[in-house]
Design an enzyme around this catalytic site. Structure first.
Site, mmCIF file in Angstrom:
data_model
loop_
_atom_site.group_PDB
_atom_site.id
_atom_site.type_symbol
_atom_site.label_atom_id
_atom_site.label_comp_id
_atom_site.label_asym_id
_atom_site.label_seq_id
_atom_site.Cartn_x
_atom_site.Cartn_y
_atom_site.Cartn_z
ATOM 1 N N HIS A 1 -24.924 8.371 -6.456
ATOM 2 C CA HIS A 1 -23.706 9.390 -6.515
ATOM 3 C C HIS A 1 -24.371 10.683 -6.741
ATOM 4 C CE1 HIS A 1 -20.615 6.105 -7.658
ATOM 5 N NE2 HIS A 1 -21.827 5.496 -8.042
ATOM 6 N N ASN B 1 -25.736 3.543 -10.486
ATOM 7 C CA ASN B 1 -25.284 2.444 -11.469
ATOM 8 C C ASN B 1 -26.073 1.071 -10.534
ATOM 9 O OD1 ASN B 1 -23.655 4.029 -12.695
ATOM 10 N ND2 ASN B 1 -22.004 3.926 -11.323
ATOM 11 N N ASP C 1 -17.182 10.188 -1.935
ATOM 12 C CA ASP C 1 -16.527 9.230 -2.456
ATOM 13 C C ASP C 1 -14.917 9.063 -2.350
ATOM 14 O OD1 ASP C 1 -17.817 7.345 -5.128
ATOM 15 O OD2 ASP C 1 -15.566 7.633 -4.869
ATOM 16 N N HIS D 1 -26.680 2.659 -3.921
ATOM 17 C CA HIS D 1 -26.022 4.383 -3.486
ATOM 18 C C HIS D 1 -26.300 5.182 -4.659
ATOM 19 C CE1 HIS D 1 -22.973 1.446 -5.330
ATOM 20 N NE2 HIS D 1 -22.582 2.524 -5.872
HETATM 21 P P1 AMP Z 1 -20.512 1.944 -7.998
HETATM 22 O O1 AMP Z 1 -19.361 1.908 -9.034
HETATM 23 O O2 AMP Z 1 -21.520 2.801 -8.709
HETATM 24 O O3 AMP Z 1 -21.037 0.771 -7.432
HETATM 25 O O4 AMP Z 1 -20.028 3.289 -7.043
HETATM 26 C C1 AMP Z 1 -18.915 2.761 -5.936
HETATM 27 C C2 AMP Z 1 -18.349 3.919 -5.323
HETATM 28 O O5 AMP Z 1 -17.883 3.617 -4.047
HETATM 29 C C3 AMP Z 1 -17.146 4.389 -6.313
HETATM 30 O O6 AMP Z 1 -17.296 5.755 -6.665
HETATM 31 C C4 AMP Z 1 -16.019 4.371 -5.168
HETATM 32 O O7 AMP Z 1 -15.018 5.155 -5.438
HETATM 33 C C5 AMP Z 1 -16.562 4.267 -3.897
HETATM 34 N N1 AMP Z 1 -15.957 3.786 -2.884
HETATM 35 C C6 AMP Z 1 -15.314 2.622 -2.657
HETATM 36 N N2 AMP Z 1 -14.865 2.608 -1.607
HETATM 37 C C7 AMP Z 1 -14.997 3.768 -0.946
HETATM 38 C C8 AMP Z 1 -14.795 4.201 0.539
HETATM 39 N N3 AMP Z 1 -14.188 3.407 1.419
HETATM 40 N N4 AMP Z 1 -15.003 5.034 0.877
HETATM 41 C C9 AMP Z 1 -15.836 6.122 -0.209
HETATM 42 N N5 AMP Z 1 -16.245 5.666 -1.099
HETATM 43 C C10 AMP Z 1 -15.844 4.560 -1.621
#
Ligand code: AMP
Length: 127
Positions: free
Chosen positions: A115, A100, A44, A113
């Protein structure tokens, strides 16, 4: 909803795909820790724990609440691989998996996704 892969031009395709589809396609960089034909795991960009990895299916499923019966094997496989990644990253003291879903669930990227968080003691309940 239109399948992004049926867009008529490359420009339309690039505009319509999510961030995570772009990572799968190597259109934007990511720190990848595991990949096979069905799933991708990468760190992340805004880690909430010393180890914070996202495990995603390559198939476009916006969120778990929209998964279909036909996704049953893939969803199980995603969890199996999350466990394998946790072992690979030496999270033997424990870890947490979080999915989420939707606005109130804190979802910000509409591509399913999971986490994987670890490397510190995690509090419960989450905020
Ligand atoms: P969510 O809030 O559960 O939809 O998680 C999305 C996650 O994607 C967040 O924890 C962000 O920090 C992560 N994220 C966003 N852009 C990127 C990226 N380019 N590379 C890796 N993680 C990312």
């Amino acid at each position: 909803m239109q399948d992004p892969r049926s867009s008529s031009t490359l420009e339309e395709h690039i505009m319509s795909t999510t961030l995570f589809e772009k990572i799968i396609a190597r259109e934007i960089p990511a720190d990848i820790v595991f990949e096979d034909d069905s799933v991708l795991a990468f760190r992340d960009i805004n880690p909430q724990a010393p180890t914070h990895v996202l495990i995603i299916p390559k198939k476009v499923i916006p969120r778990v609440g929209e998964a279909q019966e036909e996704d049953q094997l893939l969803l199980g496989y995603l969890l199996l691989k999350a466990g394998e990644v946790a072992r690979k990253l030496n999270l033997e003291n424990g870890f947490r998996l979080v999915i989420n879903n939707g606005r109130d669930g804190g979802e910000t990227v509409p591509h399913l996704h999971c986490h994987l968080l670890g490397g510190r003691s995690l509090e419960w309940p989450p905020g």
